[in-house]
Scaffold this active site. Sequence first.
Site, short mmCIF file in Angstrom:
data_model
loop_
_atom_site.label_atom_id
_atom_site.label_comp_id
_atom_site.label_asym_id
_atom_site.label_seq_id
_atom_site.Cartn_x
_atom_site.Cartn_y
_atom_site.Cartn_z
N ASP A 1 -38.82 -31.20 22.37
CA ASP A 1 -38.66 -29.94 23.11
C ASP A 1 -38.90 -30.10 24.60
O ASP A 1 -39.67 -30.96 25.02
CB ASP A 1 -39.72 -28.93 22.64
CG ASP A 1 -39.29 -28.19 21.41
OD1 ASP A 1 -38.12 -28.29 21.06
OD2 ASP A 1 -40.16 -27.52 20.82
N GLU B 1 -49.20 3.52 29.84
CA GLU B 1 -49.96 2.87 30.91
C GLU B 1 -51.01 1.90 30.37
O GLU B 1 -51.85 1.40 31.11
CB GLU B 1 -50.66 3.94 31.78
CG GLU B 1 -49.70 4.81 32.56
CD GLU B 1 -48.76 4.00 33.45
OE1 GLU B 1 -49.24 3.17 34.23
OE2 GLU B 1 -47.53 4.20 33.34
#
Length: 258
Positions: A177, A124
Amino acid sequence: MMDVEKQIMDFTVLTLFPELVSSFFEHGMIQRGIEAKLITGGCINIRDFSCDRHKTVDDRPYGGGSGMVMKPEPLEAAIAFAKKKTPGAKVILMTPQGTRFDQKKACDLAARKENLIFICGRYEGIDERVYNQHVDEEISIGDYVMTGGELAAMAIIDSVSRMIPGVLGSCASFQSDSFIDDRLEYAQYTRPEIFNNLKVPGVLLSGNHEKIKQWRQTSSLQRTFIKRPDLFKTQVPTTEEKQILRQWCRELTTLVNS
Ligand code: ADE
């Protein structure tokens, strides 16, 4: 004065699953970058810093509730060890609650070349006190929850490393890119010239570099318009781009009216 170009960028991953990450450093461009001494990378097993007999790294949350929380002591000791190894490194917690990672952030981290320590949470999450005292930044790779931060840390290390000059081999590669200047990369082709009856666009075989450049810019704009029109909101089209889009619009109009 430190020669920034020669400075090696270090990535240290604090994890309960070092095998998951260590093979990442042993393959492909990342391995090449390490061999070329452009980057260094390694893992630290948080469990090694647990002092009890059972090597416990997690415990039940105060206040009750489901799941377990990573104990503060082993994590703090692992961070201290990593910081001793790479003084001045920035501590980044991988969490879906962090700032969303993107290409701009990757460029930024690569340009700074600061050494980075990634905390990969499991269960968690980590004890809030470790977060408050030791974490410099929280990063998320998207609005979804994974079982741990390892994949997220590897995604960041991968995208940052490839922007460090030399890691991709040639210096050119990442300039075209996708997401550079908020545009997607143009369409790519390789041999054979005809595949499944489909031909490579003639201009790419012409050897005319100016024409190829223009074709690629058009392709990049068309792809952005079709796949990610939202990018035109973050980076509005330039006058030149508008001209290209208008020309495309004229061609489409001719096509649908024919
Ligand atoms: N850990 C779990 N989910 C994550 C996410 N989306 N980004 C970063 N770390 C995470």
